[in-house]
Design a protein around this motif. Sequence first.
Motif, short mmCIF file in Angstrom:
data_model
loop_
_atom_site.label_atom_id
_atom_site.label_comp_id
_atom_site.label_asym_id
_atom_site.label_seq_id
_atom_site.Cartn_x
_atom_site.Cartn_y
_atom_site.Cartn_z
N ALA A 164 -66.27 5.46 -39.96
CA ALA A 164 -65.14 4.54 -39.81
C ALA A 164 -65.49 3.40 -38.86
N GLU A 165 -64.75 2.31 -39.00
CA GLU A 165 -65.03 1.13 -38.18
C GLU A 165 -64.68 1.36 -36.72
N THR A 166 -63.59 2.09 -36.47
CA THR A 166 -63.16 2.38 -35.10
C THR A 166 -62.82 3.86 -34.98
N PRO A 167 -62.79 4.40 -33.75
CA PRO A 167 -62.40 5.81 -33.58
C PRO A 167 -61.01 6.10 -34.12
N TRP A 168 -60.08 5.13 -34.01
CA TRP A 168 -58.71 5.37 -34.46
C TRP A 168 -58.64 5.48 -35.98
N ILE A 169 -59.44 4.70 -36.67
CA ILE A 169 -59.50 4.84 -38.13
C ILE A 169 -60.13 6.20 -38.47
N GLY A 170 -61.10 6.62 -37.68
CA GLY A 170 -61.69 7.93 -37.88
C GLY A 170 -60.67 9.04 -37.71
N LEU A 171 -59.80 8.91 -36.69
CA LEU A 171 -58.75 9.92 -36.49
C LEU A 171 -57.75 9.91 -37.64
N LEU A 172 -57.44 8.71 -38.15
CA LEU A 172 -56.54 8.62 -39.30
C LEU A 172 -57.17 9.29 -40.51
N TYR A 173 -58.47 9.13 -40.67
CA TYR A 173 -59.19 9.78 -41.77
C TYR A 173 -59.04 11.30 -41.65
N VAL A 174 -59.24 11.82 -40.43
CA VAL A 174 -59.13 13.26 -40.21
C VAL A 174 -57.71 13.73 -40.49
N ALA A 175 -56.71 12.94 -40.06
CA ALA A 175 -55.31 13.31 -40.30
C ALA A 175 -55.00 13.37 -41.79
N LEU A 176 -55.50 12.39 -42.56
CA LEU A 176 -55.27 12.39 -44.01
C LEU A 176 -56.03 13.52 -44.68
N PHE A 177 -57.21 13.83 -44.17
CA PHE A 177 -57.96 14.98 -44.67
C PHE A 177 -57.12 16.24 -44.49
N GLY A 178 -56.53 16.38 -43.29
CA GLY A 178 -55.69 17.55 -43.03
C GLY A 178 -54.47 17.59 -43.93
N ALA A 179 -53.84 16.44 -44.16
CA ALA A 179 -52.68 16.39 -45.05
C ALA A 179 -53.07 16.80 -46.47
N GLY A 180 -54.23 16.35 -46.90
CA GLY A 180 -54.72 16.74 -48.23
C GLY A 180 -54.98 18.24 -48.32
N SER A 181 -55.51 18.83 -47.25
CA SER A 181 -55.78 20.26 -47.26
C SER A 181 -54.49 21.07 -47.27
N ILE A 182 -53.44 20.57 -46.60
CA ILE A 182 -52.14 21.26 -46.62
C ILE A 182 -51.58 21.26 -48.04
N LEU A 183 -51.59 20.10 -48.67
CA LEU A 183 -51.07 20.00 -50.04
C LEU A 183 -51.91 20.84 -51.00
N GLY A 184 -53.23 20.75 -50.85
CA GLY A 184 -54.11 21.51 -51.73
C GLY A 184 -53.90 23.01 -51.59
N MET A 185 -53.73 23.50 -50.35
CA MET A 185 -53.53 24.93 -50.15
C MET A 185 -52.17 25.38 -50.66
N ALA A 186 -51.14 24.53 -50.51
CA ALA A 186 -49.82 24.89 -51.05
C ALA A 186 -49.88 25.02 -52.57
N LEU A 187 -50.54 24.07 -53.22
CA LEU A 187 -50.68 24.13 -54.68
C LEU A 187 -51.52 25.33 -55.11
N LEU A 188 -52.60 25.58 -54.37
CA LEU A 188 -53.46 26.71 -54.69
C LEU A 188 -52.70 28.02 -54.52
N SER A 189 -51.87 28.12 -53.48
CA SER A 189 -51.08 29.33 -53.25
C SER A 189 -50.11 29.57 -54.39
N MET A 190 -49.56 28.48 -54.93
CA MET A 190 -48.66 28.62 -56.07
C MET A 190 -49.40 29.21 -57.27
#
Length: 233
Positions: A164-190
Amino acid sequence: MSSFLFLGFLIGMKHALEADHLAAVASMVAGSKSVKDTVKMGAIWGCGHASALFVFCALAILSDALPVTAWSSWLEGVVGLMLIVLGGDVLRRLYRDRVHFHVHRHHSGDVHFHAHTHTPDIDHKTDSHDHTHRKPARLKTLSVGIMHGMAGSAVLIVLSAGLAETPWIGLLYVALFGAGSILGMALLSMIIAVPMAYSARYLTWGNRIVHVSVGSGTIVLGGYVTYGAWIAS
């Protein structure tokens, strides 16, 4: 930048499909007969996983001093041991609960097949078979998710966020990665919940086969992960 962040979200969803994540969640939801509760547990696991990832990666990105590589191998081994314990717990619950299925008659006169267990801490009324079940162990699910988040994926996330260009964009990337993993695990659990709920309601031996498969498979995978992290490396 938007495509870079969206990629993080998609990779997070894909990350939820990894074998150790699937085994952990499947072992924890094996005793649930409710699709709704199963999806909740998957989402709780995802929240624990995402929060640990975010904190761990934030420290690594902002301080540039956390020994991520040294920690990851040790934590992977701990995750392997945790999978062995979870798999063993599935088999223990299967023996303890001794689920069986019978014709169940409601007070209204409706008759259907009913899943029934003789777990000691469940209150059963002999004449009607009305009973209450314990709620899923949400704290346990959250703790397992946190441990997974602290383990091997941290290195991958830190490296990706480093692009990422800046650390804050990197943190946003990690946050979106986490959001994707939450959604993916909820769907997988279903997806996991549907065959388990069906077998739990209609097929005594099918239900037991599913549980034995989940428990045994989780133990085997846990042994493989532990061996790879602590012995083979």
